[in-house]
Design a protein around this motif. Structure first.
Motif, PDB file in Angstrom:
ATOM      1  N   PRO A 111      -7.375  -0.411  -3.543  1.00 17.68           N
ATOM      2  CA  PRO A 111      -8.205   0.485  -2.738  1.00 17.68           C
ATOM      3  C   PRO A 111      -7.922   0.465  -1.233  1.00 17.68           C
ATOM      4  CG  PRO A 111      -9.432  -1.493  -3.261  1.00 17.68           C
ATOM      5  CD  PRO A 111      -8.103  -1.606  -3.962  1.00 17.68           C
ATOM      6  N   ASP A 112      -7.136  -0.526  -0.792  1.00 11.14           N
ATOM      7  CA  ASP A 112      -6.921  -0.639   0.657  1.00 11.14           C
ATOM      8  C   ASP A 112      -5.573  -1.283   0.958  1.00 11.14           C
ATOM      9  OD1 ASP A 112      -7.278  -3.459   0.292  1.00 11.14           O
ATOM     10  OD2 ASP A 112      -9.436  -3.218   0.531  1.00 11.14           O
ATOM     11  N   ALA A 113      -5.223  -1.246   2.229  1.00 14.81           N
ATOM     12  CA  ALA A 113      -3.921  -1.769   2.671  1.00 14.81           C
ATOM     13  C   ALA A 113      -3.778  -3.256   2.382  1.00 14.81           C
ATOM     14  CB  ALA A 113      -3.736  -1.497   4.164  1.00 14.81           C
ATOM     15  N   ALA A 114      -4.839  -4.006   2.551  1.00 10.35           N
ATOM     16  CA  ALA A 114      -4.762  -5.453   2.329  1.00 10.35           C
ATOM     17  C   ALA A 114      -4.384  -5.769   0.885  1.00 10.35           C
ATOM     18  CB  ALA A 114      -6.092  -6.119   2.698  1.00 10.35           C
ATOM     19  N   THR A 115      -4.960  -5.049  -0.047  1.00  9.86           N
ATOM     20  CA  THR A 115      -4.643  -5.272  -1.459  1.00  9.86           C
ATOM     21  C   THR A 115      -3.200  -4.866  -1.761  1.00  9.86           C
ATOM     22  OG1 THR A 115      -6.969  -4.819  -1.978  1.00  9.86           O
ATOM     23  CG2 THR A 115      -5.417  -4.824  -3.826  1.00  9.86           C
ATOM     24  N   VAL A 116      -2.780  -3.732  -1.224  1.00 13.09           N
ATOM     25  CA  VAL A 116      -1.396  -3.281  -1.405  1.00 13.09           C
ATOM     26  C   VAL A 116      -0.440  -4.323  -0.825  1.00 13.09           C
ATOM     27  CG1 VAL A 116       0.328  -1.557  -0.706  1.00 13.09           C
ATOM     28  CG2 VAL A 116      -1.945  -0.817  -1.481  1.00 13.09           C
ATOM     29  N   ASN A 117      -0.741  -4.821   0.368  1.00 15.48           N
ATOM     30  CA  ASN A 117       0.119  -5.824   1.002  1.00 15.48           C
ATOM     31  C   ASN A 117       0.218  -7.094   0.156  1.00 15.48           C
ATOM     32  OD1 ASN A 117       0.812  -4.229   3.205  1.00 15.48           O
ATOM     33  ND2 ASN A 117      -0.915  -4.957   4.428  1.00 15.48           N
ATOM     34  N   ALA A 118      -0.904  -7.530  -0.402  1.00 16.18           N
ATOM     35  CA  ALA A 118      -0.892  -8.738  -1.240  1.00 16.18           C
ATOM     36  C   ALA A 118      -0.010  -8.528  -2.473  1.00 16.18           C
ATOM     37  CB  ALA A 118      -2.318  -9.106  -1.654  1.00 16.18           C
ATOM     38  N   ALA A 162       7.059  -1.088   3.393  1.00 11.87           N
ATOM     39  CA  ALA A 162       6.744  -2.509   3.245  1.00 11.87           C
ATOM     40  C   ALA A 162       5.428  -2.852   3.930  1.00 11.87           C
ATOM     41  CB  ALA A 162       7.883  -3.383   3.779  1.00 11.87           C
ATOM     42  N   ALA A 163       4.499  -1.902   3.847  1.00 13.94           N
ATOM     43  CA  ALA A 163       3.191  -2.112   4.460  1.00 13.94           C
ATOM     44  C   ALA A 163       2.165  -1.201   3.802  1.00 13.94           C
ATOM     45  CB  ALA A 163       3.245  -1.823   5.953  1.00 13.94           C
ATOM     46  N   GLY A 164       1.032  -1.774   3.477  1.00 13.06           N
ATOM     47  CA  GLY A 164      -0.056  -0.977   2.942  1.00 13.06           C
ATOM     48  C   GLY A 164      -0.644  -0.083   4.009  1.00 13.06           C
ATOM     49  N   ASN A 165      -1.295   0.972   3.562  1.00 14.98           N
ATOM     50  CA  ASN A 165      -1.932   1.928   4.459  1.00 14.98           C
ATOM     51  C   ASN A 165      -3.265   2.288   3.814  1.00 14.98           C
ATOM     52  OD1 ASN A 165      -2.620   4.864   5.035  1.00 14.98           O
ATOM     53  ND2 ASN A 165      -1.022   4.520   6.574  1.00 14.98           N
ATOM     54  N   ASP A 166      -4.349   2.077   4.557  1.00 15.98           N
ATOM     55  CA  ASP A 166      -5.678   2.313   3.983  1.00 15.98           C
ATOM     56  C   ASP A 166      -5.835   3.733   3.443  1.00 15.98           C
ATOM     57  OD1 ASP A 166      -6.791  -0.234   4.257  1.00 15.98           O
ATOM     58  OD2 ASP A 166      -7.431   0.156   6.316  1.00 15.98           O
ATOM     59  N   ARG A 167      -5.370   4.731   4.173  1.00 19.84           N
ATOM     60  CA  ARG A 167      -5.534   6.120   3.741  1.00 19.84           C
ATOM     61  C   ARG A 167      -4.718   6.394   2.470  1.00 19.84           C
ATOM     62  NH1 ARG A 167      -5.228  10.845   7.924  1.00 19.84           N
ATOM     63  NH2 ARG A 167      -7.226   9.908   8.362  1.00 19.84           N
ATOM     64  N   LEU A 168      -3.459   5.955   2.455  1.00 19.62           N
ATOM     65  CA  LEU A 168      -2.611   6.177   1.281  1.00 19.62           C
ATOM     66  C   LEU A 168      -3.137   5.418   0.060  1.00 19.62           C
ATOM     67  CD1 LEU A 168       0.950   6.059   2.904  1.00 19.62           C
ATOM     68  CD2 LEU A 168      -0.332   8.089   2.158  1.00 19.62           C
ATOM     69  N   ALA A 169      -3.593   4.200   0.274  1.00 13.46           N
ATOM     70  CA  ALA A 169      -4.161   3.421  -0.830  1.00 13.46           C
ATOM     71  C   ALA A 169      -5.422   4.094  -1.376  1.00 13.46           C
ATOM     72  CB  ALA A 169      -4.468   1.997  -0.379  1.00 13.46           C
ATOM     73  N   ALA A 170      -6.246   4.622  -0.478  1.00 13.57           N
ATOM     74  CA  ALA A 170      -7.470   5.297  -0.918  1.00 13.57           C
ATOM     75  C   ALA A 170      -7.149   6.563  -1.709  1.00 13.57           C
ATOM     76  CB  ALA A 170      -8.343   5.629   0.290  1.00 13.57           C
ATOM     77  N   ILE A 171      -6.133   7.304  -1.270  1.00 18.95           N
ATOM     78  CA  ILE A 171      -5.734   8.502  -2.012  1.00 18.95           C
ATOM     79  C   ILE A 171      -5.228   8.108  -3.395  1.00 18.95           C
ATOM     80  CG2 ILE A 171      -4.049  10.397  -2.131  1.00 18.95           C
ATOM     81  CD1 ILE A 171      -4.222  10.486   0.988  1.00 18.95           C
ATOM     82  N   ALA A 172      -4.303   7.138  -3.438  1.00 19.80           N
ATOM     83  CA  ALA A 172      -3.718   6.721  -4.720  1.00 19.80           C
ATOM     84  C   ALA A 172      -4.788   6.219  -5.687  1.00 19.80           C
ATOM     85  CB  ALA A 172      -2.652   5.650  -4.499  1.00 19.80           C
ATOM     86  N   SER A 173      -5.650   5.351  -5.211  1.00 10.81           N
ATOM     87  CA  SER A 173      -6.673   4.806  -6.107  1.00 10.81           C
ATOM     88  C   SER A 173      -7.747   5.843  -6.430  1.00 10.81           C
ATOM     89  CB  SER A 173      -7.302   3.549  -5.509  1.00 10.81           C
ATOM     90  OG  SER A 173      -8.000   3.844  -4.318  1.00 10.81           O
TER      91      SER A 173
END
Length: 172
Positions: free
Chosen positions: A45-52, A131-142
């Motif tokens: 749902p967010d950049a932090a999760t994508v980064n992990a 090589a970096a999460g993005n809150d907006r992109l993660a929110a769209i994808a999820s």
């Protein structure tokens, strides 16, 4: 122009074959730190999760595998989605009311699948390539993921139902 049954169903079946291939490509991404593999990345749902997730894949040497798997997804989406749309157009043009209804369901489910799964996968792929999460992109994808899954399932079963209805109509 109405697509032929052979072309439309052939494209749909080809999409299912590519789906089996991408399931195989996704398998190595399910590691101890990311047991859900690509599904966890899709649902992040967010950049932090994508980064992990991406950091865990990087530590396991799987970033290239993730990129290959996502490229495979993009190919699958196009083939399967186009197969659903073409199959929907074919059956929508048939004389039987049930086939027309199933054709519309397949057409719209396939179109929604194309749009939502491309949105999800492109958002994922951008984050992977940067090589970096993005809150907006993660929110769209999820956010589009549940709609994508529902439309995939609806299109799949609508095609099966249309094939059965068509077979029954021709065997009577």
């Amino acid at each position: 122009m109405i697509p032929s049954k052979c072309l439309s169903i052939g494209m749909w079946v080809a999409g299912l074959i590519v789906f089996a291939l991408i399931v195989y490509l996704h398998a190595p991404l399910a590691i101890a730190a990311v047991p859900g593999g690509i599904s966890e990345h899709q649902a992040a749902p967010d950049a932090a999760t994508v980064n992990a997730i991406q950091n865990a894949w990087a530590q396991a040497g799987l970033l290239d595998q993730a990129a290959i798997a996502m490229i495979g997804d993009l190919i699958f989406i196009g083939i399967y989605g186009a197969g659903c749309v073409l199959t929907g157009l074919h059956f929508r043009a048939r004389g039987c009311r049930v086939l027309r209804m199933l054709g519309r369901l397949t057409l719209w489910s396939g179109a929604i699948f194309l749009f939502t799964d491309y949105a999800e996968t492109i958002c994922q792929f951008i984050q992977l390539m940067q090589a970096a999460g993005n809150d907006r992109l993660a929110a769209i994808a999820s956010g589009v993921r549940p709609v994508k899954m529902l439309s995939f399932i609806a299109a799949f079963f609508a095609v099966i139902a249309a094939l059965i209805a068509d077979w029954r109509a021709r065997s009577v």
